[in-house]
Scaffold this motif. Structure first.
Motif, PDB file in Angstrom:
ATOM      1  N   MET A   1       1.190  -6.241   5.550  1.00 26.49           N
ATOM      2  CA  MET A   1       2.580  -5.773   5.595  1.00 26.49           C
ATOM      3  C   MET A   1       2.810  -4.850   6.788  1.00 26.49           C
ATOM      4  SD  MET A   1       3.757  -5.167   1.634  1.00 26.49           S
ATOM      5  CE  MET A   1       2.303  -4.276   1.073  1.00 26.49           C
ATOM      6  N   ARG A   2       1.856  -3.975   7.051  1.00 25.94           N
ATOM      7  CA  ARG A   2       1.994  -3.067   8.194  1.00 25.94           C
ATOM      8  C   ARG A   2       2.123  -3.854   9.492  1.00 25.94           C
ATOM      9  NH1 ARG A   2      -0.274  -1.437  12.396  1.00 25.94           N
ATOM     10  NH2 ARG A   2      -2.084  -2.791  12.065  1.00 25.94           N
ATOM     11  N   GLU A   3       1.301  -4.877   9.653  1.00 30.77           N
ATOM     12  CA  GLU A   3       1.364  -5.687  10.857  1.00 30.77           C
ATOM     13  C   GLU A   3       2.693  -6.424  10.958  1.00 30.77           C
ATOM     14  OE1 GLU A   3      -1.938  -8.287  11.036  1.00 30.77           O
ATOM     15  OE2 GLU A   3      -3.429  -6.700  11.331  1.00 30.77           O
ATOM     16  N   ILE A   4       3.185  -6.923   9.848  1.00 28.61           N
ATOM     17  CA  ILE A   4       4.438  -7.686   9.855  1.00 28.61           C
ATOM     18  C   ILE A   4       5.614  -6.823  10.282  1.00 28.61           C
ATOM     19  CG2 ILE A   4       6.134  -8.809   8.342  1.00 28.61           C
ATOM     20  CD1 ILE A   4       3.724  -9.994   6.827  1.00 28.61           C
ATOM     21  N   ILE A   5       5.699  -5.596   9.753  1.00 27.49           N
ATOM     22  CA  ILE A   5       6.842  -4.764  10.116  1.00 27.49           C
ATOM     23  C   ILE A   5       6.601  -4.005  11.417  1.00 27.49           C
ATOM     24  CG2 ILE A   5       7.472  -4.531   7.687  1.00 27.49           C
ATOM     25  CD1 ILE A   5       6.604  -1.621   7.821  1.00 27.49           C
ATOM     26  N   GLY A   6       5.377  -3.999  11.903  1.00 32.19           N
ATOM     27  CA  GLY A   6       5.101  -3.421  13.210  1.00 32.19           C
ATOM     28  C   GLY A   6       4.950  -1.919  13.241  1.00 32.19           C
ATOM     29  N   ALA A   7       4.632  -1.292  12.100  1.00 32.09           N
ATOM     30  CA  ALA A   7       4.495   0.166  12.048  1.00 32.09           C
ATOM     31  C   ALA A   7       3.070   0.590  12.400  1.00 32.09           C
ATOM     32  CB  ALA A   7       4.855   0.669  10.654  1.00 32.09           C
ATOM     33  N   ASP A   8       2.911   1.836  12.813  1.00 34.18           N
ATOM     34  CA  ASP A   8       1.585   2.381  13.079  1.00 34.18           C
ATOM     35  C   ASP A   8       0.826   2.652  11.787  1.00 34.18           C
ATOM     36  OD1 ASP A   8       1.402   2.817  16.113  1.00 34.18           O
ATOM     37  OD2 ASP A   8       3.356   3.680  15.622  1.00 34.18           O
ATOM     38  N   SER A   9       1.559   2.977  10.722  1.00 37.12           N
ATOM     39  CA  SER A   9       0.952   3.088   9.394  1.00 37.12           C
ATOM     40  C   SER A   9       2.033   2.805   8.364  1.00 37.12           C
ATOM     41  CB  SER A   9       0.341   4.482   9.163  1.00 37.12           C
ATOM     42  OG  SER A   9       1.353   5.463   9.004  1.00 37.12           O
ATOM     43  N   LEU A  10       1.583   2.436   7.161  1.00 39.08           N
ATOM     44  CA  LEU A  10       2.500   2.077   6.083  1.00 39.08           C
ATOM     45  C   LEU A  10       1.912   2.570   4.769  1.00 39.08           C
ATOM     46  CD1 LEU A  10       4.976   0.404   4.984  1.00 39.08           C
ATOM     47  CD2 LEU A  10       3.382  -1.521   4.788  1.00 39.08           C
ATOM     48  N   ALA A  11       2.757   3.156   3.924  1.00 37.44           N
ATOM     49  CA  ALA A  11       2.301   3.595   2.604  1.00 37.44           C
ATOM     50  C   ALA A  11       3.473   3.594   1.629  1.00 37.44           C
ATOM     51  CB  ALA A  11       1.666   4.986   2.673  1.00 37.44           C
ATOM     52  N   PHE A  12       3.138   3.369   0.359  1.00 38.04           N
ATOM     53  CA  PHE A  12       4.108   3.377  -0.725  1.00 38.04           C
ATOM     54  C   PHE A  12       3.800   4.541  -1.666  1.00 38.04           C
ATOM     55  CE2 PHE A  12       3.940  -0.952   0.739  1.00 38.04           C
ATOM     56  CZ  PHE A  12       5.220  -1.474   0.552  1.00 38.04           C
ATOM     57  N   LEU A  13       4.817   4.988  -2.375  1.00 35.70           N
ATOM     58  CA  LEU A  13       4.606   5.928  -3.467  1.00 35.70           C
ATOM     59  C   LEU A  13       3.791   5.229  -4.556  1.00 35.70           C
ATOM     60  CD1 LEU A  13       5.391   8.741  -4.657  1.00 35.70           C
ATOM     61  CD2 LEU A  13       7.379   7.609  -5.684  1.00 35.70           C
ATOM     62  N   SER A  14       2.800   5.928  -5.116  1.00 30.43           N
ATOM     63  CA  SER A  14       2.000   5.336  -6.189  1.00 30.43           C
ATOM     64  C   SER A  14       2.803   5.303  -7.484  1.00 30.43           C
ATOM     65  CB  SER A  14       0.722   6.139  -6.411  1.00 30.43           C
ATOM     66  OG  SER A  14       1.030   7.420  -6.958  1.00 30.43           O
ATOM     67  N   ILE A  15       2.391   4.443  -8.410  1.00 30.45           N
ATOM     68  CA  ILE A  15       3.093   4.359  -9.692  1.00 30.45           C
ATOM     69  C   ILE A  15       2.945   5.665 -10.467  1.00 30.45           C
ATOM     70  CG2 ILE A  15       3.125   3.209 -11.937  1.00 30.45           C
ATOM     71  CD1 ILE A  15       2.452   0.614 -10.511  1.00 30.45           C
ATOM     72  N   ASP A  16       1.740   6.219 -10.520  1.00 26.23           N
ATOM     73  CA  ASP A  16       1.571   7.506 -11.195  1.00 26.23           C
ATOM     74  C   ASP A  16       2.348   8.602 -10.489  1.00 26.23           C
ATOM     75  OD1 ASP A  16       0.052   6.759 -13.376  1.00 26.23           O
ATOM     76  OD2 ASP A  16      -1.870   7.048 -12.353  1.00 26.23           O
ATOM     77  N   GLY A  17       2.386   8.550  -9.156  1.00 24.41           N
ATOM     78  CA  GLY A  17       3.153   9.533  -8.401  1.00 24.41           C
ATOM     79  C   GLY A  17       4.637   9.444  -8.707  1.00 24.41           C
ATOM     80  N   MET A  18       5.141   8.237  -8.880  1.00 25.00           N
ATOM     81  CA  MET A  18       6.540   8.051  -9.257  1.00 25.00           C
ATOM     82  C   MET A  18       6.822   8.718 -10.602  1.00 25.00           C
ATOM     83  SD  MET A  18       8.540   4.408  -9.801  1.00 25.00           S
ATOM     84  CE  MET A  18       7.447   3.921 -11.167  1.00 25.00           C
ATOM     85  N   TYR A  19       5.930   8.525 -11.557  1.00 24.09           N
ATOM     86  CA  TYR A  19       6.108   9.150 -12.866  1.00 24.09           C
ATOM     87  C   TYR A  19       5.997  10.670 -12.779  1.00 24.09           C
ATOM     88  CZ  TYR A  19       6.486   5.057 -15.897  1.00 24.09           C
ATOM     89  OH  TYR A  19       6.949   3.930 -16.541  1.00 24.09           O
ATOM     90  N   ARG A  20       5.072  11.158 -11.963  1.00 28.10           N
ATOM     91  CA  ARG A  20       4.952  12.612 -11.823  1.00 28.10           C
ATOM     92  C   ARG A  20       6.216  13.206 -11.206  1.00 28.10           C
ATOM     93  NH1 ARG A  20      -0.661  11.382 -11.133  1.00 28.10           N
ATOM     94  NH2 ARG A  20      -0.417  10.954  -8.895  1.00 28.10           N
ATOM     95  N   ALA A  21       6.819  12.491 -10.260  1.00 30.70           N
ATOM     96  CA  ALA A  21       8.068  12.969  -9.677  1.00 30.70           C
ATOM     97  C   ALA A  21       9.191  12.991 -10.707  1.00 30.70           C
ATOM     98  CB  ALA A  21       8.459  12.091  -8.489  1.00 30.70           C
ATOM     99  N   MET A  22       9.070  12.187 -11.754  1.00 33.50           N
ATOM    100  CA  MET A  22      10.052  12.177 -12.843  1.00 33.50           C
ATOM    101  C   MET A  22       9.747  13.228 -13.901  1.00 33.50           C
ATOM    102  SD  MET A  22      12.273   9.742 -12.187  1.00 33.50           S
ATOM    103  CE  MET A  22      13.028   9.515 -13.786  1.00 33.50           C
ATOM    104  N   GLY A  23       8.717  14.019 -13.673  1.00 30.25           N
ATOM    105  CA  GLY A  23       8.372  15.068 -14.618  1.00 30.25           C
ATOM    106  C   GLY A  23       7.384  14.649 -15.682  1.00 30.25           C
ATOM    107  N   GLU A  24       6.791  13.472 -15.537  1.00 34.98           N
ATOM    108  CA  GLU A  24       5.803  12.981 -16.480  1.00 34.98           C
ATOM    109  C   GLU A  24       4.399  13.209 -15.916  1.00 34.98           C
ATOM    110  OE1 GLU A  24       6.634  11.774 -19.418  1.00 34.98           O
ATOM    111  OE2 GLU A  24       8.799  11.789 -19.048  1.00 34.98           O
ATOM    112  N   PRO A  25       3.379  13.267 -16.770  1.00 28.83           N
ATOM    113  CA  PRO A  25       2.013  13.449 -16.259  1.00 28.83           C
ATOM    114  C   PRO A  25       1.477  12.236 -15.516  1.00 28.83           C
ATOM    115  CG  PRO A  25       1.997  13.125 -18.642  1.00 28.83           C
ATOM    116  CD  PRO A  25       3.436  13.289 -18.240  1.00 28.83           C
ATOM    117  N   GLY A  26       2.107  11.115 -15.671  1.00 27.72           N
ATOM    118  CA  GLY A  26       1.681   9.854 -15.081  1.00 27.72           C
ATOM    119  C   GLY A  26       2.190   8.734 -15.952  1.00 27.72           C
TER     120      GLY A  26
END
Length: 508
Positions: A442-467
């Motif tokens: 995916m990084r090569e396709i979009i041409g970025a120097d680096s690519l990262a997504f929010l993790s699923i547990d991180g998404m839940y932690r941002a919602m105030g959940e432990p994961g």
């Protein structure tokens, strides 16, 4: 039910003749590579300016659907309807239209089609004359057994007037043998599966209903002592109404001259609201499930900075949906926030269509690079999500052409690897970039120097959940996990489809 003159369907088709220009993105560049909003609903009971207030509420919900809008009102004797293709302001800002919607009770709907074509007969609220009187309904969501029920209804003699799954609800209510209307309505809801928030209007009642898992949002408000139903709190804010509470998952709320009655006919289940309401769909100034959407999106960005920060000079949002997450990323990382991409908010389908040669000069550009903010700098782009990846690729190229020294890309949600069946218009799995490629590809396709997504547990932690608790996930996160919260009846049926249903089948 009146269907007054509407724009031609040809005039509603998006122009696709624009060519690429290095420092700008056009409207057509975004086609097929953005999350499409679902729908928005609004209703008010017993107010002398019901139609005008409903139109204002729909303006606030315009982000949930830009293909069509409609309002049905009741004046004590008869129902009145105005339904149009196009934006709310194209029709309902005109006094003569509002004057054709008399009465103290009204329901409204803005639409982006996830089932059915974009034609006038699919524009909601849908209306039918039943033996007990008129019945109008507007629906946000998608029925996962709508096609199956539709086949059964047609076999039993029903005459369908649209290709939208919402019409199934009208027929189920009409065919019920129960005496009281509320019992007929409940019986209809017991037959359907999937996601729905409904606003319905009869000659005596305003009714709201939410699916048993609360996948789609619905709130109650009050204006001058009169009850309101709306998809989001931002629709209450625009008219100065007071927020009362959320309609609970599985609840049916009925307003009539005697007040409000709450019905809870379904066995209680742990709620599973759609996580995409926080990631993308809801307006940032709305409160959904007791959470500020803006603050949640900032928290997504801050969590993204914790998980995948790199050394850069500026944080640049992909407007507009990436802005709150970019603010949160900047605040947590300490990297300055810059508007490195400028969006033209005055471009739309109603803009005059010039010749092809003029279009190619960029008259209808949607996004352009802010060279002064990014030239010679290492930048990190923040967007809410990634679908096909074609837009991300164009944006990365646009940044490099504007002089960015490094371009890193971060997504404030996990990779989308599964389709949705609850009202989000996503490609099948084969059309999702993250479902068919690994991170480096995916990084090569979009041409970025680096690519990262929010993790699923991180998404839940941002919602105030432990994961994320695999045994009891708090949200409908199926696009990331493949764990669907309801039956997907239509997806498992192999029965040949009748010829007259082919359009619906293609759109489902």
């Amino acid at each position: 039910m009146d269907e007054t003159e509407s724009p031609s369907e040809d005039a509603e088709q998006r122009d696709r003749g624009l060519g690429p220009v290095d420092l700008e993105l056009h409207e057509s560049d975004l086609d097929g590579d953005t999350l499409r909003e679902e729908c928005g609903v609004f209703g008010i009971f017993g107010h002398p300016e019901a139609a005008a207030i409903t139109a204002l509420g729909l303006h606030a919900l315009q982000h949930r659907g830009q293909e069509a809008a409609g309002i049905v009102s009741f004046d004590g004797k008869r129902f009145h309807s105005e339904r149009r293709l196009g934006l709310v302001g194209d029709t309902f800002s005109r006094r003569e239209v509002i004057e054709r919607l008399p009465g103290t009770t009204a329901v409204g709907h803005v639409r982006y089609s996830t089932t059915g074509e974009t034609i006038l007969r699919n524009v909601q609220p849908l209306f039918a004359e039943l033996n007990a009187g008129g019945f109008a309904v507007g629906h946000n969501g998608n029925l996962t057994n709508g096609l199956t029920l539709r086949r059964e209804l047609v076999r039993n003699g029903a005459m369908m007037q649209s290709t939208t799954d919402t019409e199934v609800i009208l027929h189920l209510v009409a065919q019920s043998k129960r005496n009281r209307f509320i019992d007929r309505f409940i019986e209809a809801l017991r037959a359907i599966e999937g996601a729905y928030s409904l606003v319905s209007l009869t000659n005596k009642k305003l009714i709201g209903a939410r699916d048993p898992l609360g996948i789609r949002p619905l709130v109650m408000g009050e204006l001058d002592g009169r009850p309101i139903l709306a998809s989001e709190t931002c629709a209450l804010d625009i008219i100065g109404a007071k927020y009362v509470r959320d309609v609970e998952p599985g609840e049916i709320i009925v307003f009539d001259e005697n007040g409000a009655q709450s019905h809870k006919p379904f066995p209680p289940k742990p709620p599973r609201p759609c996580i995409f309401e926080y990631i993308y769909f809801s307006r940032p100034d709305s409160i959904v499930g007791g959470r500020s959407v803006y603050e949640v999106r900032k928290a997504f960005g801050a969590q993204l900075a914790r998980e995948s920060h790199v050394d850069v000079d500026v944080v640049v949002p992909v407007p507009d949906s990436g802005v709150p997450a970019a603010v949160g990323y900047s605040q947590h990382s300490g990297v300055p926030f810059e508007l490195g991409i400028i969006r033209n908010h005055y471009v739309g389908r109603t803009f005059i269509q010039p010749t092809q040669s003029v279009r190619e000069l960029g008259v209808r550009m949607k996004h352009s690079a802010n060279r002064a903010a990014i030239e010679g700098k290492r930048i990190i782009l923040i967007d809410d999500s990634l679908v096909r990846g074609t837009t991300s690729k164009k944006i990365v190229r646009m940044m490099r052409d504007a002089g960015a020294r490094e371009v890193h890309f971060r997504l404030a949600s996990p990779p989308i690897v599964h389709p949705d069946y609850y009202g989000i218009d996503l490609p099948d799995r084969g059309g999702l970039l993250a479902a068919t490629h690994n991170l480096e590809e995916m990084r090569e396709i979009i041409g970025a120097d680096s690519l990262a997504f929010l993790s699923i547990d991180g998404m839940y932690r941002a919602m105030g959940e432990p994961g994320r608790d695999p045994a009891n996930p708090k949200f409908s996160d199926h696009c990331f996990t493949g764990v669907y919260p309801t039956h997907l009846t239509d997806q498992t049926q192999v029965e040949p489809q009748p010829r007259q249903l082919s359009l619906l089948a293609e759109a489902s």
